[in-house]
Design an enzyme around this catalytic site. Structure first.
Site, PDB file in Angstrom:
ATOM      1  CB  CYS A  33      -0.950   0.196   1.044  1.00  0.00           C
ATOM      2  SG  CYS A  33      -0.250   0.436   2.863  1.00  0.00           S
ATOM      3  CG  HIS A  42       0.189   2.449   6.174  1.00  0.00           C
ATOM      4  ND1 HIS A  42      -1.100   2.502   5.758  1.00  0.00           N
ATOM      5  CD2 HIS A  42       0.089   3.445   7.393  1.00  0.00           C
ATOM      6  CE1 HIS A  42      -1.973   3.349   6.317  1.00  0.00           C
ATOM      7  NE2 HIS A  42      -1.307   3.945   7.308  1.00  0.00           N
TER       8      HIS A  42
HETATM    9 ZN    ZN Z   1      -2.173   1.328   4.137  1.00  0.00          ZN
END
Ligand code: ZN
Length: 232
Positions: free
Chosen positions: A120, A123
């Site tokens: 992602c 993060h």
């Molecule tokens: Zn994330």
């Protein structure tokens, strides 16, 4: 975008209207048809990348000089080379080789349960799951493994699930020019299961329909029921 995001077993369904409204036409073809690495952007050296990992080890409170960690910066950078190899690969090339002998086949081709792992972009933590891809060919079809390869190229970049879904659909649309494309992705996000709200097992669904799948609800539901039909 025909995104339906259902976060199962979570307290609140998550919807992101801004991303949900993105349309294929708004995706810059350069972003999904060429390798993503830009020649005009200087790339740090491997030593600089390893030094950055060393800094992070210090930051979390570790002693990067202790025996178990001495090789860690090198290993992390090697892992990054693998996880992010999609920046150096060209999606259009994968779909390059098509076959014209379809023997009058006029229904959609569905490839279900393509497993993937991506990272992602918020993060840099993994999200993983399955992609289901269907397209209705016009004259030309592509080798079945190519759609799995295409999924991997986009998955091996920093992603949002919504963007990954849209990019796969847009690349197939752009290169194969089929009568329509349907893409559904179901995934678990570790940034949600091991940190933050720490909800294990929540599954996020995204979908994208173009052409006949977008225009014909009956084709959409046929796709969805085939995707959801029980495993053999
Ligand atoms: Zn994330």
């Amino acid at each position: 975008m025909d995104t339906l995001i259902k976060t199962l077993r979570a307290n609140k369904p998550e919807t992101k209207p801004s991303e949900a409204n993105a349309r294929a036409a708004e995706l810059d073809p350069a972003e999904f048809l060429a390798a993503a690495v830009r020649a005009d952007r200087p790339r740090p050296s491997r030593a600089e990348a390893e030094a950055a990992v060393y800094t992070l080890l210090n930051y979390i409170g570790e002693d990067p000089t202790r025996e178990g960690l001495v090789d860690t910066p090198r290993r992390v950078v090697e892992a990054y080379d693998e996880l992010y190899q999609g920046y150096h690969q060209c999606p259009a090339e994968v779909l390059d080789r098509t076959f014209g002998e379809t023997a009058g086949y006029d229904d959609f081709v569905l490839i279900r349960d393509i497993e993937f792992t991506s990272q992602c972009e918020h993060h840099m933590m993994p999200f993983y799951g399955k992609a289901h891809i269907a397209y209705t060919p016009v004259e030309r079809v592509v080798g079945l493994s190519k759609l799995a390869r295409l999924t991997d190229i986009f998955a091996r970049r920093l992603q949002t699930q919504e963007h990954l879904t849209a990019q796969i659909a847009a690349a197939i649309d752009e290169v194969l020019k089929p009568r329509g494309v349907a893409v559904m992705i179901e995934a678990e996000h570790t940034c949600m299961s091991v940190r933050g709200v720490a909800k294990h097992g929540a599954v996020t669904f995204t979908s994208r329909f173009t052409g006949m799948f977008r225009d014909n609800p009956a084709e959409q539901s046929r796709f969805l029921s085939m995707v959801r039909s029980p495993q053999r």
